[in-house]
Design an enzyme around this catalytic site. Structure first.
Site, PDB file in Angstrom:
ATOM      1  N   PHE A 153     -18.503  16.983   0.221  1.00  0.00           N
ATOM      2  CA  PHE A 153     -18.890  16.889  -0.182  1.00  0.00           C
ATOM      3  C   PHE A 153     -19.351  15.974  -1.346  1.00  0.00           C
ATOM      4  O   PHE A 153     -19.040  14.879  -0.470  1.00  0.00           O
ATOM      5  CB  PHE A 153     -17.911  17.805  -1.818  1.00  0.00           C
ATOM      6  N   ASP A 154     -20.336  16.139  -1.253  1.00  0.00           N
ATOM      7  CA  ASP A 154     -21.019  15.362  -2.210  1.00  0.00           C
ATOM      8  C   ASP A 154     -20.487  15.187  -3.843  1.00  0.00           C
ATOM      9  O   ASP A 154     -19.404  15.652  -3.883  1.00  0.00           O
ATOM     10  CB  ASP A 154     -22.922  15.040  -2.934  1.00  0.00           C
ATOM     11  N   LEU A 155     -20.632  14.098  -4.752  1.00  0.00           N
ATOM     12  CA  LEU A 155     -19.871  13.358  -5.688  1.00  0.00           C
ATOM     13  C   LEU A 155     -19.974  14.021  -6.965  1.00  0.00           C
ATOM     14  O   LEU A 155     -20.405  14.736  -7.824  1.00  0.00           O
ATOM     15  CB  LEU A 155     -19.148  12.068  -5.623  1.00  0.00           C
TER      16      LEU A 155
END
Length: 227
Positions: free
Chosen positions: A11-13
């Protein structure tokens, strides 16, 4: 029970798992230090901040220079150290940031099904780790790759290759990268052979060649778990 479609989900945050409340954090920081920003001063700050981020992303300056410089305009007004103001701003980001809609339930479902999860994020170590710690999520994600710590930013190949190395070199096709940015998250991951999922809640029509596209985070369940 259906076998998960992917062995790993990365995931990107920011603006994928968590919001990034920059405007509110800046407002709170200036209030704490008693700064009364005028419209011209705010415009000057935003122009400087944008320029610094461009220089940082192109490798011209490091994170310390960016953080030291961006608050210099306000810090000199009240005679405080720019880095002190910057650190307060980052602490406000940690305090104010919240998970986006559907994220908690989806991550919990992945946890229960044994889906291995990691994060690749462009950002500074303090707010990225601080927000995960605040939510009790730190143990959920391994690897946690932060550009500030590895000195390379998405979409560069090196940051994705570093993550794959930490993961034990799984087949890239069995790894799904989920993010909101078509360039840094989706194109960067796809270039290394990863499957991709564009999180596009605003339904932007930006060109994006992703494996999947979702408009609500909970829709990720159907892709990964078949639910």
């Amino acid at each position: 029970m259906k076998v998960p479609s992917y062995d790993w989900v990365l995931f990107d945050l920011d603006e994928t798992l968590l919001d990034f409340p920059v405007a509110k954090a800046l407002e709170q920081t200036l209030q704490i230090y008693g700064v009364m920003p005028t419209p011209p001063k705010m415009a000057e700050y935003h122009a400087l901040n944008q320029k610094l981020w461009q220089q940082y992303n192109s490798g011209e300056i490091d994170a310390a220079h960016l953080q030291q410089t961006r608050f210099s305009l306000f810090a000199e007004q009240v005679d405080v150290a720019p880095m002190a103001m910057n650190d307060t701003f980052l602490q406000q980001i940690i305090a104010l940031s919240m998970p986006l809609d559907g994220v908690v339930e989806t991550l919990q479902a992945f946890q229960q099904r044994g889906v291995r999860m990691g994060i690749i994020t462009n950002g500074f170590s303090l707010p990225q780790r601080g927000r995960l710690d605040k939510l009790g999520w730190s143990e959920w994600f391994e690897p946690l790759v932060i550009s500030d710590e590895v000195h390379v930013t998405k979409p560069a190949a090196a940051i994705f290759l570093h993550a794959l190395d930490l993961m034990g070199q799984p087949s890239p096709a069995r790894v799904l990268m989920v993010g909101d940015n078509p360039k840094t998250d989706i194109a960067g991951a796809a270039a290394q052979g990863l499957a991709t999922c564009w999180y596009n809640p605003e339904r932007h029509d930006t060109p994006c060649e992703s494996t999947h596209e979702i408009h609500h985070f909970a829709h990720l369940n159907a892709i990964v778990l078949g639910q």
